[in-house]
Motif scaffolding. Structure first.
Motif, short mmCIF file in Angstrom:
data_model
loop_
_atom_site.label_atom_id
_atom_site.label_comp_id
_atom_site.label_asym_id
_atom_site.label_seq_id
_atom_site.Cartn_x
_atom_site.Cartn_y
_atom_site.Cartn_z
N ARG A 87 36.34 33.37 44.40
CA ARG A 87 36.56 34.72 44.92
C ARG A 87 36.45 35.78 43.82
O ARG A 87 36.01 36.90 44.06
N ASP A 88 36.87 35.43 42.60
CA ASP A 88 36.80 36.41 41.52
C ASP A 88 35.37 36.85 41.23
O ASP A 88 35.14 37.93 40.71
N GLU A 92 32.72 41.45 41.14
CA GLU A 92 31.58 42.15 40.55
C GLU A 92 30.91 43.05 41.59
O GLU A 92 30.36 44.09 41.26
N THR A 94 32.33 44.81 43.77
CA THR A 94 33.05 46.06 43.94
C THR A 94 32.63 47.10 42.90
O THR A 94 32.99 48.25 42.97
N TRP B 43 42.27 35.56 40.14
CA TRP B 43 42.92 36.81 39.72
C TRP B 43 42.95 37.82 40.86
O TRP B 43 43.90 38.58 41.00
N SER B 44 41.90 37.84 41.68
CA SER B 44 41.94 38.80 42.81
C SER B 44 43.10 38.45 43.73
O SER B 44 43.73 39.32 44.30
N LEU B 72 39.08 51.63 39.90
CA LEU B 72 38.03 50.62 39.78
C LEU B 72 38.46 49.35 40.51
O LEU B 72 39.64 48.98 40.48
N GLY B 73 37.52 48.69 41.16
CA GLY B 73 37.84 47.47 41.90
C GLY B 73 38.34 47.82 43.28
O GLY B 73 38.39 48.98 43.68
N PRO B 134 36.48 35.35 32.92
CA PRO B 134 37.23 35.06 34.14
C PRO B 134 37.25 36.19 35.17
O PRO B 134 37.40 35.94 36.36
N PHE B 135 37.13 37.45 34.72
CA PHE B 135 37.31 38.55 35.66
C PHE B 135 36.63 39.80 35.09
O PHE B 135 36.63 40.00 33.88
N PRO B 136 36.09 40.68 35.98
CA PRO B 136 35.41 41.86 35.46
C PRO B 136 36.34 42.82 34.70
O PRO B 136 35.89 43.54 33.83
N PHE B 137 37.63 42.83 35.06
CA PHE B 137 38.58 43.67 34.33
C PHE B 137 39.48 42.75 33.54
O PHE B 137 40.44 42.18 34.06
N THR B 162 31.04 36.76 35.93
CA THR B 162 32.36 36.21 36.25
C THR B 162 32.25 34.73 36.65
O THR B 162 31.47 34.38 37.52
#
Lengths: 219, 391
Positions: A87-88, A92, A94, B43-44, B72-73, B134-137, B162
């Motif tokens: 899911r993470d 991207e 978004t 993480w989401s 963001l996000g 692991p994550f965009p942020f 990611t």
């Protein structure tokens, strides 16, 4: 090829945002991408969605390059199991530029307050393209929520049943060991297991397991 | 005192230790709380569980609350970072193909020099290198961008994608990515699976980078100040316990349990001790402050750290941040940290901002009790970030 995808490719020379705006104004079908690697589960979700809503559903099973694959379908809504670690990768999406190209978590799309909570409880997360009206999102989400939670429940039940069966096998073996070692009958063997479990504050299955392991070690 | 149960989400990583230890070693109980620790799959998911009230607190990547405050996000619920849970602790690594080429070019995998490592990478690459994060942020992304922009790799010299940490080794083997930046134990897992080698610790790029934060909903922080204080103190005590060398073995055993990280204690110990095995050949490297939970006021959420993150995010995503940084930086709650930890016996800094990157050696600073030293926080390029120049 799903009709939605065809429409996008015909209009591929237009910016995607324009294509999408046209599609909505023509009242075209929604395009829904479901990210799910379990084939049976995916089929169940696709069937449920198609039965209730006039939409094109695309299933993506392989997480490799997920964001790119999803973007290629230009979906209106992306559905994914909340427990899915990939899911993470959708985050991207978004960050894509252009207001109408940007899928956002459904939870910010205004009308979704209670729906978001229900979705989290049911274990489905959705990424919905910004600007899509809540009336069009709701039936998709309602169906997805119902179907996801049903499949989840079935899975939990299956796992529980399996576990119970495993435990029964271990308890039977422990009973057999006790019967042989102490020359007692089955009922007395079970009573002994249960009493030991109660005295130790443990589950019968745990005591049985310990006995079977120990007897295996002692040969 | 009646024990209050607090649901808390975490990702199975070594740096979730302060939360796990707070619960397991009785620091939570001493504060009359019990942490219901929920291992999250992504993480989401951690962010959503926190934002929508499924949990009251979470182990979160330090840039996430900042990004949320900047719009963001996907989700924009106001979140407060009330403590820093961990400083540093990431590793940058490469897959076997790149490792082989680096070795052929004579690179020694010293695991310390970011400039030389970048030069070596730039020399052996045939196109842009793809890094998994692991994550965009995340601090992972920020460290990679900062490192590339200031070295031979160049700002546009890498692509970032990611990849969930447990899948990082697979993605390397499948060729989806060439390299990665990830938190422990996943770098060591990749090494042990023969999927690649470690090139640099995160701290080689920024010497004192806030990695994970203790995050709560801002409205919850306002309506439950007492519970928040108890949670913060329990977690702070756990961090102090973790910083003692004699706690290491126990910590590793607890973290390795199935409900937490579910990997061998030996792998976890590498991050806790700073003794890393950097390649399949068994080469060992030792890193000071590889991962810090307590020393040097590690838990203090400096607003200048948040500002640095906000400015970097703004630059990367084309957002105009001038005039807005002050407001965004307030998601790092130096105020709440000071209010709730003053009674825990901690020595807190007198200021809420510092010039990031200016500390070369352990330096005594003005603090509530006068006994506080800050640890080196330099950037690899010697630059500093003065928060008063960025508002």
């Amino acid at each position: 090829m799903p009709a939605g995808a065809e429409l996008v490719s015909r209009e591929s020379r237009l910016p995607r945002s324009v294509a999408r705006a046209n599609r909505w104004s023509m009242g075209a079908k929604l395009t829904v991408v479901v990210v799910e690697e379990d084939r049976d589960r995916a089929i169940a979700i696709v069937d449920a969605l198609k039965d209730t809503i006039d939409c094109d559903v695309i299933v993506i099973a392989d997480a490799s390059g997920l964001a790119r694959k999803i973007a290629a379908h230009a979906p209106d809504i992306v559905l994914i199991d909340i427990d899915n670690p990939t899911r993470d990768m959708l985050e991207e999406l978004t960050l894509a530029s252009g207001p109408l190209e940007r899928p956002v978590a459904m939870f910010v799309s205004g009308a979704a307050g209670g729906l978001a909570q229900a979705a989290i409880e049911a274990g489905v997360s959705a990424y919905v393209v910004d600007g899509l009206s809540p009336e069009r999102i709701k039936p998709v989400m309602d169906t997805a929520i119902a179907r996801f939670s049903m499949v989840r429940q079935m899975r939990t039940e299956l796992a529980e049943t399996r576990r119970a069966l495993e435990e029964r096998k271990v308890i039977d073996r422990a009973k057999g060991l006790l019967m042989k070692a102490k020359g007692i009958d089955e009922e007395a063997a079970y009573a002994l297991l249960r009493k030991t479990a109660m005295d130790r504050g443990r589950r019968v299955a745990d005591v049985a397991e310990a006995l079977v392991t120990a007897s295996g070690l002692l040969g | 005192m009646k024990t209050v149960r607090l649901p808390v989400a975490f990702m199975p990583l070594v740096d979730a230790a302060p939360l796990i230890i707070a619960q397991e070693m009785g620091f939570a109980e001493a504060e009359g709380i019990s942490l219901d620790l929920i291992a999250a799959p992504s993480w989401s998911s951690v962010r959503d569980m926190l934002a929508f009230g499924r949990v009251d607190a979470a182990h979160l990547l330090s840039p996430v609350p900042v990004a949320m405050a900047m719009g963001l996000g996907g989700v924009s619920t106001p979140i407060s970072a009330v403590s820093v849970l961990s400083v540093n602790g990431n590793v940058i690594g490469v897959g076997c193909a790149v490792e082989d080429r680096l070795r052929a070019s004579g690179h020694a995998f010293d695991f310390s020099d970011p400039v030389r490592a970048a030069e070596a990478l730039a020399e052996v690459r045939s196109g842009p290198l793809t890094f998994g994060v692991p994550f965009p942020f995340s601090m992972h992304v920020e460290l990679l961008r900062y490192w590339c922009a200031g070295t031979a790799l160049g700002a546009g010299g890498i692509e970032i994608r990611t990849v969930p940490p447990p899948l990082m080794a697979d993605a390397l083997v499948a060729g989806d990515i060439d390299a990665f930046c990830v938190g422990e134990p996943w770098g060591s897992v990749a090494v042990d699976q023969g999927a690649g080698a470690l090139l640099l610790p995160g701290r080689a790029i920024w010497g004192f980078a806030p990695e994970k934060v203790l995050a709560v909903r801002t409205d919850w922080a306002e309506t439950e100040p007492d519970l928040l204080g108890r949670l913060m103190r329990a977690v702070w005590q756990a961090g102090r316990w973790l910083s003692k060398p004699e706690s290491r073995i126990t910590a590793g055993e607890i973290l390795s349990r199935k409900a937490y990280l579910d990997v061998a204690p030996e792998l976890i110990d590498r991050a806790l001790s700073g003794h890393l095995t950097v390649s399949g050949r068994g080469e060992q490297r030792c890193v000071e402050t590889f991962l810090e939970f307590h020393r040097g006021a590690a838990t203090f959420p400096w607003r200048s750290q948040a500002k640095w993150i906000a400015r970097r995010l703004g630059m990367a995503h084309g957002l105009e941040t001038a005039g807005a940084l002050e407001e965004v930086a307030r998601v790092f709650r130096a105020d709440l940290h000071r209010r709730h930890l003053a009674v825990a016996g901690s020595d807190l800094p007198g200021a809420s901002e510092k010039v990031e990157g200016a500390i070369r050696h352990a330096t005594p600073v003005a603090s509530a009790r006068g006994g506080l030293s800050l640890l080196p926080d330099g950037f690899f390029d010697g630059c500093i970030f003065d928060p008063s120049e960025h508002v």
